[in-house]
Scaffold this active site. Sequence first.
Site, mmCIF file in Angstrom:
data_model
loop_
_atom_site.group_PDB
_atom_site.id
_atom_site.type_symbol
_atom_site.label_atom_id
_atom_site.label_comp_id
_atom_site.label_asym_id
_atom_site.label_seq_id
_atom_site.Cartn_x
_atom_site.Cartn_y
_atom_site.Cartn_z
ATOM 1 N N SER A 125 35.688 30.685 -14.836
ATOM 2 C CA SER A 125 34.903 29.925 -15.182
ATOM 3 C C SER A 125 34.938 28.970 -13.804
ATOM 4 O O SER A 125 33.667 28.646 -13.334
ATOM 5 C CB SER A 125 34.291 29.550 -16.580
ATOM 6 O OG SER A 125 35.619 28.328 -17.286
ATOM 7 N N ASN A 126 36.260 28.316 -14.081
ATOM 8 C CA ASN A 126 36.832 27.172 -12.981
ATOM 9 C C ASN A 126 35.454 27.688 -11.254
ATOM 10 O O ASN A 126 35.562 27.139 -10.835
ATOM 11 C CB ASN A 126 37.566 26.757 -13.243
ATOM 12 C CG ASN A 126 37.799 25.431 -14.990
ATOM 13 O OD1 ASN A 126 36.896 23.939 -14.774
ATOM 14 N ND2 ASN A 126 38.188 26.253 -15.603
ATOM 15 N N MET A 185 48.433 31.120 -14.391
ATOM 16 C CA MET A 185 49.097 31.253 -15.142
ATOM 17 C C MET A 185 51.028 30.860 -14.561
ATOM 18 O O MET A 185 51.261 31.589 -15.910
ATOM 19 C CB MET A 185 49.482 32.588 -16.593
ATOM 20 C CG MET A 185 48.078 32.577 -16.381
ATOM 21 S SD MET A 185 47.322 30.910 -17.844
ATOM 22 C CE MET A 185 47.856 31.465 -19.176
ATOM 23 N N ILE A 188 54.173 29.246 -12.531
ATOM 24 C CA ILE A 188 53.964 27.894 -11.887
ATOM 25 C C ILE A 188 54.753 28.061 -10.229
ATOM 26 O O ILE A 188 55.944 29.092 -10.741
ATOM 27 C CB ILE A 188 55.550 27.104 -13.146
ATOM 28 C CG1 ILE A 188 54.773 27.727 -14.220
ATOM 29 C CG2 ILE A 188 56.060 25.901 -12.958
ATOM 30 C CD1 ILE A 188 56.291 26.822 -15.703
ATOM 31 N N LEU A 189 54.162 27.449 -10.196
ATOM 32 C CA LEU A 189 54.613 27.660 -8.166
ATOM 33 C C LEU A 189 56.561 26.823 -7.841
ATOM 34 O O LEU A 189 55.824 25.984 -8.646
ATOM 35 C CB LEU A 189 53.820 26.969 -7.133
ATOM 36 C CG LEU A 189 51.996 27.565 -7.487
ATOM 37 C CD1 LEU A 189 51.445 26.724 -6.961
ATOM 38 C CD2 LEU A 189 52.426 29.378 -6.930
ATOM 39 N N ASN A 194 45.565 20.957 -10.289
ATOM 40 C CA ASN A 194 44.966 21.975 -11.175
ATOM 41 C C ASN A 194 44.239 21.059 -12.401
ATOM 42 O O ASN A 194 44.232 19.860 -12.339
ATOM 43 C CB ASN A 194 46.765 22.130 -12.360
ATOM 44 C CG ASN A 194 46.888 23.340 -13.366
ATOM 45 O OD1 ASN A 194 45.970 24.207 -12.762
ATOM 46 N ND2 ASN A 194 47.208 22.389 -14.450
ATOM 47 N N HIS A 237 43.360 21.431 -16.432
ATOM 48 C CA HIS A 237 44.540 21.891 -17.577
ATOM 49 C C HIS A 237 43.432 21.018 -19.000
ATOM 50 O O HIS A 237 43.111 19.874 -19.283
ATOM 51 C CB HIS A 237 45.675 20.792 -17.581
ATOM 52 C CG HIS A 237 46.175 21.492 -19.023
ATOM 53 N ND1 HIS A 237 47.609 22.503 -18.644
ATOM 54 C CD2 HIS A 237 46.937 20.355 -20.060
ATOM 55 C CE1 HIS A 237 48.202 22.591 -19.963
ATOM 56 N NE2 HIS A 237 47.841 21.534 -21.013
ATOM 57 N N ASP A 269 52.727 20.717 -15.472
ATOM 58 C CA ASP A 269 51.494 20.006 -16.222
ATOM 59 C C ASP A 269 51.577 18.362 -16.304
ATOM 60 O O ASP A 269 51.273 17.182 -17.182
ATOM 61 C CB ASP A 269 50.991 20.159 -17.401
ATOM 62 C CG ASP A 269 50.532 21.697 -17.819
ATOM 63 O OD1 ASP A 269 50.020 21.888 -16.899
ATOM 64 O OD2 ASP A 269 50.544 21.974 -18.963
ATOM 65 N N GLU A 275 35.702 20.514 -17.756
ATOM 66 C CA GLU A 275 36.053 20.747 -17.136
ATOM 67 C C GLU A 275 35.355 21.150 -15.967
ATOM 68 O O GLU A 275 35.145 20.782 -14.783
ATOM 69 C CB GLU A 275 36.877 21.990 -17.112
ATOM 70 C CG GLU A 275 38.141 22.006 -18.114
ATOM 71 C CD GLU A 275 39.201 23.593 -18.950
ATOM 72 O OE1 GLU A 275 39.419 24.119 -17.881
ATOM 73 O OE2 GLU A 275 39.206 23.211 -19.647
HETATM 74 C C1 GRF Z 1 41.232 26.931 -18.627
HETATM 75 O O1 GRF Z 1 40.287 25.923 -19.542
HETATM 76 C C2 GRF Z 1 41.654 25.304 -17.996
HETATM 77 O O2 GRF Z 1 41.968 24.398 -17.739
HETATM 78 C C3 GRF Z 1 42.940 26.217 -17.975
HETATM 79 O O3 GRF Z 1 43.470 27.831 -17.932
HETATM 80 C C4 GRF Z 1 41.040 28.047 -18.159
HETATM 81 C C5 GRF Z 1 40.837 28.549 -17.004
HETATM 82 O O4 GRF Z 1 39.439 29.015 -17.537
HETATM 83 N N1 GRF Z 1 44.360 26.071 -17.059
HETATM 84 P P1 GRF Z 1 38.886 30.452 -16.223
HETATM 85 O O5 GRF Z 1 39.243 30.942 -16.302
HETATM 86 O O6 GRF Z 1 38.388 29.427 -15.018
HETATM 87 O O7 GRF Z 1 37.910 30.195 -17.276
#
Ligand code: GRF
Length: 194
Positions: free
Chosen positions: A21-22, A95, A97-98, A112, A114, A150, A179
């Site tokens: 979604s982001n 998901m 960690i680089l 990033n 969070h 983070d 977000e």
């Molecule tokens: C979000 O809550 C972001 O902050 C976290 O993972 C989630 C990803 O959501 N790191 P989406 O895949 O962007 O919907």
Amino acid sequence: MKKLIGLDKNKTAVFISGNGSNLRNLIKFSKNKNSPIIIDLVISNNKNAKGLLYTYRKKIENKVINFRNQKLSEKKILKILSKKKIKLICLAGFMKILSKKFIQKFGGIILNIHPSLLPKYKGLNTHKRALLNNEKYSGCTVHYVTSKLDSGKIIIQKKVKISKYENEITLKKKILKLEHAIYPEAIKKIIADL
Ligand code: GRF
């Protein structure tokens, strides 16, 4: 460090693992006339990530790199980033960690998002932990990425009140909405501050 160039379109890659979604929101932002970024690449470590659908719809190149061998995967990604002259990476629900080496070798900016008020609740299950601790507020944070999970410098953070009847699902929904507002804001801010 590869310098981002003020108001020019900065070539950006978004890294995802799931829903996206982001990513969808950043693509929308990038299509605005005055947006400082162009999303040129999406990397996913998960071939089934729903977010990949947006890349097909919007004709954005994607690469699925499974990270079973992190070193090799990062090497592969660095090559692609360099070929495409990517200057900004936005992690969005990625998901993995680089490694420090990857971050150093890339040399550009990595951001990033969070879903907590960092430095509180780094890592996973943020909403669950905030609710269990009876927090009055939660929120989300956009920060620079370092090799420590983070923990990079905070760019923007916004908070929301946790209501009496909140559960993980409602809190997640509330924070995701926030977000989507702050990620573009943070990108504009770092580019304006350069
Ligand atoms: C979000 O809550 C972001 O902050 C976290 O993972 C989630 C990803 O959501 N790191 P989406 O895949 O962007 O919907």
